[in-house]
Write a protein that holds these residues in place. Structure first.
Motif, PDB file in Angstrom:
ATOM      1  N   GLU A  23      43.862  42.248  47.499  1.00 15.69           N
ATOM      2  CA  GLU A  23      43.940  41.363  46.330  1.00 15.69           C
ATOM      3  C   GLU A  23      43.945  42.183  45.032  1.00 15.69           C
ATOM      4  O   GLU A  23      44.650  41.846  44.086  1.00 15.69           O
ATOM      5  CB  GLU A  23      42.772  40.368  46.327  1.00 15.69           C
ATOM      6  N   HIS A  49      50.520  32.567  40.682  1.00 18.63           N
ATOM      7  CA  HIS A  49      49.865  33.233  41.812  1.00 18.63           C
ATOM      8  C   HIS A  49      49.010  34.414  41.353  1.00 18.63           C
ATOM      9  O   HIS A  49      48.021  34.752  42.004  1.00 18.63           O
ATOM     10  CB  HIS A  49      50.877  33.642  42.877  1.00 18.63           C
ATOM     11  N   THR A  53      45.302  34.934  42.393  1.00 18.01           N
ATOM     12  CA  THR A  53      44.906  36.202  43.003  1.00 18.01           C
ATOM     13  C   THR A  53      43.627  36.745  42.372  1.00 18.01           C
ATOM     14  O   THR A  53      42.779  37.314  43.057  1.00 18.01           O
ATOM     15  CB  THR A  53      46.071  37.220  42.928  1.00 18.01           C
ATOM     16  N   HIS A  56      41.053  34.944  44.027  1.00 17.38           N
ATOM     17  CA  HIS A  56      40.906  35.436  45.413  1.00 17.38           C
ATOM     18  C   HIS A  56      40.011  36.671  45.447  1.00 17.38           C
ATOM     19  O   HIS A  56      39.153  36.815  46.315  1.00 17.38           O
ATOM     20  CB  HIS A  56      42.271  35.789  46.019  1.00 17.38           C
ATOM     21  N   GLU A 114      48.788  38.604  54.274  1.00 18.37           N
ATOM     22  CA  GLU A 114      47.501  38.068  53.828  1.00 18.37           C
ATOM     23  C   GLU A 114      47.061  36.877  54.684  1.00 18.37           C
ATOM     24  O   GLU A 114      45.882  36.753  55.024  1.00 18.37           O
ATOM     25  CB  GLU A 114      47.595  37.615  52.369  1.00 18.37           C
ATOM     26  N   GLU A 144      47.242  30.911  49.789  1.00 15.34           N
ATOM     27  CA  GLU A 144      48.295  31.833  50.260  1.00 15.34           C
ATOM     28  C   GLU A 144      49.367  31.043  51.028  1.00 15.34           C
ATOM     29  O   GLU A 144      50.564  31.288  50.869  1.00 15.34           O
ATOM     30  CB  GLU A 144      47.753  32.929  51.191  1.00 15.34           C
TER      31      GLU A 144
HETATM   32 FE   LIG Z   1      45.634  36.339  47.565  1.00 16.43          FE
END
Ligand SMILES: [Fe+2]
Length: 183
Positions: A23, A49, A53, A56, A114, A144
């Motif tokens: 990540e 995204h 991320t 994440h 991922e 994801e």
């Molecule tokens: Fe991710």
């Protein structure tokens, strides 16, 4: 790593370290991919995204905290390789729709890596009784899967021809499988 991984607990922690590194590397890569994209949909898709991320990364860090660990500088070689491959392709491809197509393909390879890595870690988290860590990882997995699905739809929208390049089997079913498993 000096000592060998000899228990499932250690393997789980290693997988979390690997995901943290993945990540972290992707925060950098997605910034470059967003600025390389030609169409506004793809640029905004990568930008969205990128924000996910960052979340994440925090969630994987929280999952590491749940098991009494912190990021230890492990490098995810798989993502490192996929990013290097994507960067090579970006340099070798003319700006415009073909580059966008290359960016989508590279991004989907990353998502599939991922997705598989999160599924493996979630299974171990449940097996080992780390349910809070599993829930955090599950949130990442779902984003994801959704990203992969959106990229697949963008790729289809960018290819008006339905020639041999469009694979009719690729219907974005990854996300459907994920939802049915976790419903
Ligand atoms: Fe991710």
């Amino acid at each position: 790593m000096t000592e060998k991984i000899s228990t499932v607990d250690e393997l789980f922690i290693h997988e979390l370290q690997d995901l943290y590194s993945a990540e972290e590397q992707l925060v950098q890569a997605l910034t470059k991919m967003a600025s390389a994209a030609d169409t506004s949909e793809l640029r905004s898709g990568f930008a969205r995204h990128l924000e996910q991320t960052r979340h994440h990364l925090r969630r994987v860090e929280q999952a590491l905290n749940e098991v009494g660990e912190k990021p230890d500088g492990t490098v995810c070689k798989g993502i490192e390789g996929l990013i290097a491959e994507g960067e090579g392709l970006m340099t070798a491809t003319t700006f415009g729709p073909v580059l966008d197509s290359a960016l989508i393909d590279a991004a989907r390879k990353v998502e599939h890596y991922e997705i598989t890595a999160y599924r493996a870690a979630i299974a171990k988290a449940h097996e080992l009784g780390f349910n809070d860590a599993a829930a955090l990882l599950e949130m990442n997995l779902q984003e994801e899967e959704l990203t992969d699905h959106r990229l697949q739809q963008l790729a289809q929208g960018m290819m008006p021809y339905s020639g041999p390049a469009a694979d009719p089997r690729d219907d974005g079913s990854e996300v459907i499988v994920g939802q049915s498993v976790h419903a």
